[in-house]
Motif scaffolding. Structure first.
Motif, PDB file in Angstrom:
ATOM      1  N   ARG A 391       0.770  -1.240   0.120  1.00 38.58           N
ATOM      2  CA  ARG A 391       0.268   0.083   0.036  1.00 38.58           C
ATOM      3  C   ARG A 391       0.991   1.242  -0.151  1.00 38.58           C
ATOM      4  O   ARG A 391       0.238   2.394   0.125  1.00 38.58           O
ATOM      5  CB  ARG A 391      -0.987  -0.216   1.232  1.00 38.58           C
ATOM      6  N   GLU A 394       1.699   3.808  -5.336  1.00 39.29           N
ATOM      7  CA  GLU A 394       0.621   4.063  -5.568  1.00 39.29           C
ATOM      8  C   GLU A 394       0.082   3.600  -7.027  1.00 39.29           C
ATOM      9  O   GLU A 394      -0.985   3.928  -7.578  1.00 39.29           O
ATOM     10  CB  GLU A 394       0.709   5.880  -6.193  1.00 39.29           C
ATOM     11  N   ALA A 500      -4.344   2.277   7.524  1.00 37.68           N
ATOM     12  CA  ALA A 500      -4.643   2.047   6.275  1.00 37.68           C
ATOM     13  C   ALA A 500      -6.225   1.667   6.553  1.00 37.68           C
ATOM     14  O   ALA A 500      -6.371   0.533   5.682  1.00 37.68           O
ATOM     15  CB  ALA A 500      -3.968   1.496   5.544  1.00 37.68           C
ATOM     16  N   GLY A 503      -8.336   0.087   3.303  1.00 41.70           N
ATOM     17  CA  GLY A 503      -7.314   0.063   2.429  1.00 41.70           C
ATOM     18  C   GLY A 503      -6.999   1.121   1.751  1.00 41.70           C
ATOM     19  O   GLY A 503      -6.504   1.303   0.764  1.00 41.70           O
ATOM     20  N   ARG A 504      -7.419   2.374   2.446  1.00 34.88           N
ATOM     21  CA  ARG A 504      -7.293   3.524   1.894  1.00 34.88           C
ATOM     22  C   ARG A 504      -6.441   4.583   2.986  1.00 34.88           C
ATOM     23  O   ARG A 504      -5.936   4.000   4.090  1.00 34.88           O
ATOM     24  CB  ARG A 504      -8.628   4.410   1.746  1.00 34.88           C
ATOM     25  N   GLU A 505      -5.966   5.714   2.348  1.00 31.92           N
ATOM     26  CA  GLU A 505      -5.089   6.475   3.245  1.00 31.92           C
ATOM     27  C   GLU A 505      -5.935   7.146   4.117  1.00 31.92           C
ATOM     28  O   GLU A 505      -6.274   8.540   3.963  1.00 31.92           O
ATOM     29  CB  GLU A 505      -4.355   7.461   2.345  1.00 31.92           C
ATOM     30  N   LEU A 506      -6.476   6.543   5.059  1.00 29.85           N
ATOM     31  CA  LEU A 506      -7.497   6.684   6.339  1.00 29.85           C
ATOM     32  C   LEU A 506      -6.976   6.170   7.256  1.00 29.85           C
ATOM     33  O   LEU A 506      -6.919   5.034   7.513  1.00 29.85           O
ATOM     34  CB  LEU A 506      -8.770   6.427   5.849  1.00 29.85           C
ATOM     35  N   PHE A 537      -7.459  11.898   7.383  1.00 28.03           N
ATOM     36  CA  PHE A 537      -7.165  11.686   6.003  1.00 28.03           C
ATOM     37  C   PHE A 537      -6.563  13.016   5.323  1.00 28.03           C
ATOM     38  O   PHE A 537      -6.819  14.143   5.976  1.00 28.03           O
ATOM     39  CB  PHE A 537      -8.513  11.203   5.249  1.00 28.03           C
TER      40      PHE A 537
END
Length: 790
Positions: A391, A394, A500, A503-506, A537
């Motif tokens: 992850r 990009e 993450a 699965g996100r930049e969170l 985020f």
């Protein structure tokens, strides 16, 4: 340490010989064998060729006759010349199996006499203290039950010496010795003289004018020997580190516009006693360049350069830095992807203007090769899951390949702090239009357990036990839990964060804590519990937004149960248990790492909590903070200004002493916790109540104090001004008491600071003197804290 087993001390002394004697014996044997062979075969010098019907091999015990013949390369009945016999001899000697070799032609028989090298019985190390036996055993190539080789033993001695050189012990000496045993066996002993550490007594620079020696010594990793030379290991002379220091100096000057900077020489002289080094870097700084004209061009018909020009933040007049250009390239390439322009590359073209010392920067948009990412292979991560590393990219399998994006991903992997080493390389895939990205990592420890005790005359004995893990279960998650107790305070806490989420930049985080305290006031004890959830985020290149939910529990308890104190605090104790439920947000803007000026930075924080979501009270709590920093005088002096404030407004219920704002050294120096602000005073009463508003301004400067840089000590001066005020409900004031400092009344302090980069961390000692205060304020003339950059 492993010991050599000896029959008798006298026998050992009689049998032990230095390895150099063994080497000389081999050389002497070679000369004698050669002479004997030639002397016994004078006809070889005159004969053209010889043929031997028989080959006799003598002296071999372990090595098979066939092996010796294969090395010699002479078969029965083969016709050989004198030169070929000499070549056979050389091959036998070069095999490393024999201590002596003789080749003697006797009529139709070729006699080969050998003396085999002994077998190593055991390997021992003597005299080593700094490096353990098992570590040295991993360095050497010689092994037990293997044939002894003088060349290998000498190479092993050199490897051991080099291991000590890496620790700064250049005077270390290693002497290999052999002890003869029965059955052609030997014990191999490496006698080690470790010597002392060759410290760096002085680091100097020649040719530098823009930056002082002191400033440049802060750039490099190598340090001079100082007061803590027994603890700090960076003052040892290590050649590889000097090479790394050169690159650090190049990066430092390049980031400040000195594009012609060169290191013309590095001189490291060792003292006559071999216990110290004097290192000098000779540099050519050149001129400092600024950014000239910045343009964007393109020869692609589908690209509109004006769109990309509006996205460029680099402006004329800024000090030139390659990192600024790299940031712009990354920004423009991300914009191209958002515009649906795949395989568009940004090539910077730098035009130099020596007359006005500027560099024109042209970003040219071109068509890159159509190459795709076939797959990403990750190796070496025994604990960390693949998804944690993956992850950081990009790009995914099947996406267009962008070398710049891969380099940025490699930096993000290293920044995780989970690995001691992370190497990211791209290679050709199954077709020339595909690449495979190889990621090789080495795991690093990420967890810690701390246990400690404390004692003070005011708090008594205390116990602290905590556990933290930055890579929990290899998922990249953060977990921390612990217990801190003393005679008057007990705190239990648990924190967890997932960087993450989904699965996100969170970043998802939760925390739970409970505190019981009896040290806040003689009139009440406090119980506080908190449970929180948050999501954070990015919203821009430098900005992040976090949203949170908080559930809080608070209770004030009369310590003796008599309720005899009266006043505002007594009324607040009577309110009993209170639950607060709130939603909030916090916005952060930070240019410290990605700003256009490497010598300056800004941090801005603004947050609010809105209470009333099912709690006992409705309120709005607002806090803001802005910090600006600038390095001046060739970055020797750091100037910093901090403005911060807060407001607390209740529309249902009222504030209590545990809700309001109190001063501490992070808000305003020179006063104790709760030392300023609204107070209820009277006969025997002096209660700090806290305020519903606060505002402070802090101005400070940090600078060298003239001590050697390796001590890590700097000085500072500061001036603080601020106030805590506001109390919406004063109806509970006891008869004869009064409320003071309810309105805004500024306080002012000045002071000096000592900042020390100690082995325990960056310590800060503040010595303060109030310029403006009230008689009932509680001052604090000295404060010791762990300092952190804003």
């Amino acid at each position: 340490m492993a010991q050599v087993i000896q029959p008798r001390e006298n026998a050992r002394n009689a049998a032990a010989t230095k390895l150099d004697k063994a080497v000389r014996a081999v050389a002497l044997s070679f000369v004698m064998a050669t002479g004997a062979g030639i002397g016994m075969l004078p006809q070889i010098a005159h004969a053209q060729a010889y043929s031997f019907s028989n080959v006799s091999i003598e002296g071999n015990q372990r090595v098979e006759a066939g092996t010796i013949l294969s090395y010699a390369g002479i078969a029965r009945g083969q016709t050989v010349s004198a030169g070929e016999l000499n070549d056979a001899y050389q091959r036998l000697v070069a095999s490393g199996l024999f201590e002596q070799v003789e080749i003697i032609p006797q009529g139709g028989t070729l006699v080969i006499k050998v003396v085999e090298y002994p077998t190593i019985n055991q390997i021992a190390f003597e005299g080593n203290k700094r490096i353990k036996d098992e570590d040295l055993a991993a360095i050497v190539q010689s092994q037990s039950r293997r044939v002894f080789s003088p060349r290998v033993a000498e190479a092993d001695a050199q490897q051991i010496s080099q291991a000590y050189v890496q620790q700064g012990r250049v005077a270390a000496r290693v002497s290999p010795k052999v002890i003869r045993r029965r059955d052609n066996r030997v014990d191999l002993v490496f006698e080690v003289f470790e010597g002392g550490v060759s410290e760096i007594e002085r680091i100097g620079f020649t040719g530098n004018a823009a930056f002082s020696d002191r400033r440049l010594r802060r750039v490099i990793e190598t340090k001079q020997a100082g007061l803590l030379r027994a603890i700090i290991k960076k003052d040892n002379f290590i050649e590889d580190r000097i090479e790394f220091d050169k690159q650090l100096l190049r990066d430092f000057y390049s980031a400040r516009g000195y594009v012609d900077f060169r290191i013309t020489g590095t001189n490291g002289e060792i003292a006559q006693e071999r216990d110290g080094y004097f290192v000098n870097f000779t540099v050519e700084e050149g001129q400092q360049f600024s950014v000239g004209e910045v343009t964007v061009t393109s020869d692609l018909p589908e690209v509109d350069p004006e769109i990309f020009e509006k996205a460029v933040r680099l402006r004329s007049g800024k000090v030139y830095s390659p990192s600024l250009v790299e940031n712009e390239i990354a920004r423009l390439e991300r914009l191209a992807i958002r515009e649906g322009l795949n395989f568009v590359r940004v090539d910077p073209r730098i035009n130099r203007n020596d007359r006005d010392l500027t560099l024109d920067v042209e970003f040219q948009l071109t068509r890159g090769p159509r190459i795709f990412v076939e797959r990403i292979d990750i190796e070496g991560n025994t604990t960390t899951m693949d998804q944690v590393v993956r992850r950081q990219f990009e790009v995914a399998e099947g996406d267009p390949f962008n070398p710049r994006a891969i380099r940025e991903s490699a930096e993000r992997i290293r920044a995780l702090g989970f690995f001691t080493n992370a190497d990211v390389q791209a290679r050709e895939g199954s077709t020339p239009q595909q690449v495979v990205i190889d990621v090789n990592v080495e795991e690093a420890p990420t967890g810690s357990i701390s246990f400690g005790g404390s004692y003070s005359t005011t708090a008594g004995f205390g116990l602290a036990l905590s556990f933290s893990e930055r890579n929990f279960l290899g998922r990249g998650q953060y977990l921390s839990l612990g217990i801190n107790t003393s005679s008057d305070t007990k705190r239990y806490f648990l924190s967890f964060a997932e960087p993450a989420f989904l699965g996100r930049e969170l970043t998802f985080a939760t925390n739970l804590s409970y505190t019981e305290s009896t040290e806040i006031s003689d009139e009440y004890d406090a119980e506080n519990g908190a449970f929180g959830l948050s999501l954070e985020f990015p919203v821009s290149e430098n900005g992040r937004l976090g949203v949170n939910y908080k559930l809080g529990y608070s209770n004030l308890v009369d310590p003796d149960g008599t309720g005899s104190y009266g006043g505002i605090v007594a009324n607040e104790i009577a309110m009993g248990e209170i639950f607060d439920s709130s939603l909030g947000y916090k916005y952060t803007y930070d240019t410290r790492r990605t700003g256009l000026d490497t010598t300056a930075g800004v941090l801005f924080e603004f947050g609010q909590d809105f209470g009333g979501l099912g709690g006992d009270r409705n309120f709005v709590r607002t806090q803001a903070k802005i910090v600006a920093q600038k390095k001046v005088m060739n970055e020797e002096v750091t100037l910093r200004a901090t403005l911060q404030g807060g407001a607390l407004n209740y529309t249902k219920g009222q504030t209590r002493v545990g809700d309001r704002f109190f001063t501490d050294p992070d808000i305003m120096r020179g006063f104790a916790f709760g030392g300023i602000g609204p107070r209820e005073i009277g006969a025997g009463v002096n209660d700090s109540l806290g305020g519903e508003y606060y505002a402070t301004a802090r101005f400070e400067a940090e600078f060298p104090v003239g001590l050697p840089e390796e001590y890590g000590i700097r000085g500072g001066v500061f001036y603080d001004i601020g106030s805590v005020w506001g109390l919406s409900d004063t109806s509970g004031v006891a008869a004869g008491n009064q409320i003071v400092s309810e309105a805004f009344e500024d306080r002012q302090t000045i002071g000096v600071s000592i900042l020390w980069d100690s082995v325990l961390g960056p310590l800060r000692m503040d010595f303060t003197e109030p310029l403006k205060k009230k008689p009932y304020d509680e001052t604090q003339s000295f404060n010791l804290s762990v300092s952190t950059e804003f």
